[in-house]
Design a protein around this motif. Structure first.
Motif, mmCIF file in Angstrom:
data_model
loop_
_atom_site.group_PDB
_atom_site.id
_atom_site.type_symbol
_atom_site.label_atom_id
_atom_site.label_comp_id
_atom_site.label_asym_id
_atom_site.label_seq_id
_atom_site.Cartn_x
_atom_site.Cartn_y
_atom_site.Cartn_z
ATOM 1 N N SER A 13 0.821 -1.213 0.000
ATOM 2 C CA SER A 13 0.000 0.000 0.000
ATOM 3 C C SER A 13 0.854 1.261 0.000
ATOM 4 O O SER A 13 0.503 2.253 -0.655
ATOM 5 C CB SER A 13 -0.952 0.002 1.197
ATOM 6 N N GLY A 63 -4.196 1.545 -3.404
ATOM 7 C CA GLY A 63 -3.352 1.419 -2.210
ATOM 8 C C GLY A 63 -4.164 1.106 -0.972
ATOM 9 O O GLY A 63 -3.752 0.295 -0.134
ATOM 10 N N ARG A 67 -3.908 -2.137 1.399
ATOM 11 C CA ARG A 67 -3.758 -2.046 2.852
ATOM 12 C C ARG A 67 -4.757 -2.957 3.551
ATOM 13 O O ARG A 67 -4.426 -3.611 4.553
ATOM 14 C CB ARG A 67 -3.945 -0.603 3.320
#
Length: 70
Positions: A13, A63, A67
């Motif tokens: 991420s 991203g 995550r």
């Protein structure tokens, strides 16, 4: 599926968030550069800067998805 593939390749991420912020910087640099070209080429240069600026939210959201996967 895409997030899983990106994760398996080794992207994290932080990489995508950094790319997102970099695209904003690139957009600003292209926008400033567009002010230095003559009037006939300015429209194309400004469109290039705006197109680059559209990458930022896409990369940021990818991203965020990575995550969540991490």
């Amino acid at each position: 599926m895409i997030v899983r593939a990106l994760h398996s390749v080794g992207l994290r991420s932080a990489h995508l968030h950094a790319l997102s912020l970099s695209s904003v910087v690139l957009c600003l640099a292209l926008w400033i550069r567009a002010k230095t070209v003559d009037q006939q080429e300015r429209g194309n240069a400004e469109r290039r800067a705006l197109f680059t600026g559209l990458w930022a939210p896409t990369l940021w959201l990818i991203g965020d998805s990575l995550r969540d996967r991490e």
